[in-house]
Design an enzyme around this catalytic site. Structure first.
Site, mmCIF file in Angstrom:
data_model
loop_
_atom_site.group_PDB
_atom_site.id
_atom_site.type_symbol
_atom_site.label_atom_id
_atom_site.label_comp_id
_atom_site.label_asym_id
_atom_site.label_seq_id
_atom_site.Cartn_x
_atom_site.Cartn_y
_atom_site.Cartn_z
ATOM 1 N N ASP A 1 51.709 33.196 -5.173
ATOM 2 C CA ASP A 1 50.948 34.447 -5.063
ATOM 3 C C ASP A 1 51.870 35.633 -5.356
ATOM 4 O O ASP A 1 51.844 36.195 -6.428
ATOM 5 C CB ASP A 1 50.332 34.596 -3.670
ATOM 6 C CG ASP A 1 49.287 33.520 -3.388
ATOM 7 O OD1 ASP A 1 48.774 32.931 -4.347
ATOM 8 O OD2 ASP A 1 48.997 33.273 -2.207
ATOM 9 N N THR B 1 26.139 31.049 -11.499
ATOM 10 C CA THR B 1 27.451 31.667 -11.716
ATOM 11 C C THR B 1 28.579 30.756 -11.229
ATOM 12 O O THR B 1 29.626 30.651 -11.871
ATOM 13 C CB THR B 1 27.494 33.026 -10.994
ATOM 14 O OG1 THR B 1 26.471 33.859 -11.541
ATOM 15 C CG2 THR B 1 28.841 33.715 -11.158
ATOM 16 N N ASP C 1 42.487 28.794 -6.057
ATOM 17 C CA ASP C 1 41.966 29.329 -4.803
ATOM 18 C C ASP C 1 41.040 30.508 -5.106
ATOM 19 O O ASP C 1 41.370 31.663 -4.875
ATOM 20 C CB ASP C 1 43.139 29.768 -3.926
ATOM 21 C CG ASP C 1 42.678 30.095 -2.516
ATOM 22 O OD1 ASP C 1 41.462 30.026 -2.257
ATOM 23 O OD2 ASP C 1 43.547 30.429 -1.695
ATOM 24 N N GLY D 1 52.465 33.766 10.188
ATOM 25 C CA GLY D 1 52.738 33.429 11.584
ATOM 26 C C GLY D 1 52.391 32.011 12.016
ATOM 27 O O GLY D 1 52.613 31.640 13.170
ATOM 28 N N GLY D 2 51.844 31.204 11.118
ATOM 29 C CA GLY D 2 51.473 29.834 11.477
ATOM 30 C C GLY D 2 52.703 28.943 11.615
ATOM 31 O O GLY D 2 53.732 29.181 10.990
ATOM 32 N N SER E 1 42.855 31.929 7.843
ATOM 33 C CA SER E 1 44.075 32.175 8.614
ATOM 34 C C SER E 1 44.215 33.602 9.139
ATOM 35 O O SER E 1 45.127 33.887 9.906
ATOM 36 C CB SER E 1 45.289 31.849 7.732
ATOM 37 O OG SER E 1 45.228 32.574 6.513
ATOM 38 N N ILE F 1 51.297 29.465 7.031
ATOM 39 C CA ILE F 1 52.589 29.151 7.645
ATOM 40 C C ILE F 1 53.636 30.146 7.138
ATOM 41 O O ILE F 1 53.649 30.498 5.967
ATOM 42 C CB ILE F 1 52.994 27.690 7.309
ATOM 43 C CG1 ILE F 1 52.163 26.754 8.165
ATOM 44 C CG2 ILE F 1 54.480 27.453 7.519
ATOM 45 C CD1 ILE F 1 52.080 25.358 7.670
ATOM 46 N N GLY F 2 54.486 30.609 8.044
ATOM 47 C CA GLY F 2 55.532 31.553 7.638
ATOM 48 C C GLY F 2 55.072 32.983 7.776
ATOM 49 O O GLY F 2 54.836 33.458 8.886
ATOM 50 N N LYS G 1 37.822 30.689 -3.975
ATOM 51 C CA LYS G 1 36.861 30.872 -2.867
ATOM 52 C C LYS G 1 35.449 31.172 -3.388
ATOM 53 O O LYS G 1 34.834 32.178 -3.042
ATOM 54 C CB LYS G 1 37.355 31.960 -1.914
ATOM 55 C CG LYS G 1 38.676 31.587 -1.241
ATOM 56 C CD LYS G 1 39.126 32.570 -0.189
ATOM 57 C CE LYS G 1 40.312 32.052 0.606
ATOM 58 N NZ LYS G 1 41.564 31.917 -0.150
#
Lengths: 276, 276
Positions: free
Chosen positions: B46, B115, B106, B235-236, B164, B231-232, B108
């Protein structure tokens, strides 16, 4: 009614002031003005028929034919994915602006806030005037960064409230527990209340469900205009949607796939004007 | 346990058979194999740090450094919007495939079926092996065309079950009325049940909510693997997510923004392997 006229007068004064000041009109004001001048049809440039020329030139050709009869343009991934945001799409957006039309990106934003901000910034940087987002994602670390980005740049955010497809009842139509009142409420009522609380620039309610439009309009009043897709190909009826409270009508295939797209758009506009 | 081993043996036989037949492995089988060989970390490309070279070359440079320690690549609009699907993104997807990694988009998906089908086809045509979709949109004229398209092309569909970010509780955490039993259920339980019923290839549950992972894992068992982002940077915790039942761990900024992305990815992989 008097109050309504007063509000409208103020909005016109404010639009005039902005224009004279050389500042760009906000998305909401542009839509108000264009709606009055050019009628309430929003062209959805999704499905583009085969023909001579590439996808980009065929898309622009339809826009050029149809633009006198519509107040705005809406794009979706149908064109964004094959054409690319900063190549083909930017040319369509520029062309629409030259023709006096604001452009809405129907990206149905529903990611985490950090990503939502990047999505909104990319579309706004490419020239889009508003984005569509899904309130299901919530506010904190959800849509808050989208609204912040839009406010900073004088752009718009339109929220999904009830969609036009059959399975809309599964999510948008489900009953959810309101945490404050501990009572059951339809999901679309919760979304309409969010649209009001978050000061959205529009709410999407499918023209295929006029009774939902009516319920949502009772919550939103004149504060958040209703945009209704699903007219034509998906079976929605312009008259029913208009009477129920929709302000703008999003029409795609019934214009783009018509033998004469300009005539089709004009017919929708005249039908809509007769209802107003 | 015996049943589990038997299932695994069958899945290996089936993978071996597919490979010998010259057919491509399905997304699900590729993930199984890579997870065993290379550990359970999925790289989310990302946020790409500034540096020499353009965004595309910097993205590919990180992928080249990190690939030995991850089992798959996940892309989002961070790269798709600026780079374009059929130009820059296709080169990243091809590079990942050459390095033996399946690639998840990703996006979503949460639009109407007509569509959604176009979105899925575009990503699959650009080489992606799986798409992420939002079950809120429902089945008929919703995600059904996405699953149909994926099945036809041997691609994967991963469903969002609990995200998340902080406001995840607003939508994913709300209580909804189950129409069959007339009882209240958390939205994420409804989504986990859809993932099972629709035979999804994965379910996303944020690593930031281990108790939700546990609940979802109780519903899905080994039938639908859980992918945990967050994660990271968000905060996960890898250990908590793993113990609760996550199978794959999606890690972005904690790798891409690290001084040494390869070392960071390797450390996550070793930590994850110790937990298995």
């Amino acid at each position: 009614m008097k109050l309504h006229r007063e509000k409208r007068r103020k909005s016109l004064i404010s639009a005039e002031r902005l224009r004279r000041s050389g500042l760009a009109l906000s998305f909401r004001l542009k839509m108000e003005e264009n709606g009055k001048d050019k009628g309430p049809i929003v062209l959805a440039l999704d499905r583009i028929p085969e023909g001579s020329g590439d996808l980009l030139s065929r898309s622009i050709a339809i826009l050029e034919k149809v633009h006198p009869y519509v107040c705005a343009l809406k794009l979706n991934r149908h064109l964004v994915l094959p054409l690319g945001l900063f190549s083909g799409i930017r040319r369509i957006v520029d062309k629409a602006h030259n023709l006096g039309l604001p452009v809405i990106m129907d990206c149905k934003i529903n990611d985490v806030g950090y990503t939502n901000r990047v999505i909104a910034e990319n579309y706004f940087n490419a020239g889009f005037d508003a984005v569509i987002a899904n309130p299901f994602v919530g506010w904190e670390e959800g849509l808050q960064p989208v609204f912040e980005t839009a406010r900073r740049l004088d752009k718009g955010v339109i929220l999904l409230v009830y969609m036009s497809h059959k399975a809309a009842s599964e999510g948008y139509g489900q009953k959810v527990l309101d945490r404050e009142t501990n009572k059951l409420k339809p999901q679309y009522v919760v979304f309409a209340e969010k649209a009001l609380a978050w000061k959205a620039d529009g709410a999407v309610v499918g023209a295929t469900y006029p009774s939902k439009i009516r319920e949502v309009h009772e919550i939103l009043g004149a504060k958040v205009p209703i945009y209704s897709p699903g007219i034509g190909a998906q079976g929605g009826d312009l008259k029913a949607a208009s009477e129920a409270g929709s302000k703008y009508f999003i029409i795609g295939r019934s214009i783009t796939l018509a033998d004469n797209p300009a005539e089709a758009a004009k017919a929708f506009r005249e039908a809509a004007k007769r209802l107003m």
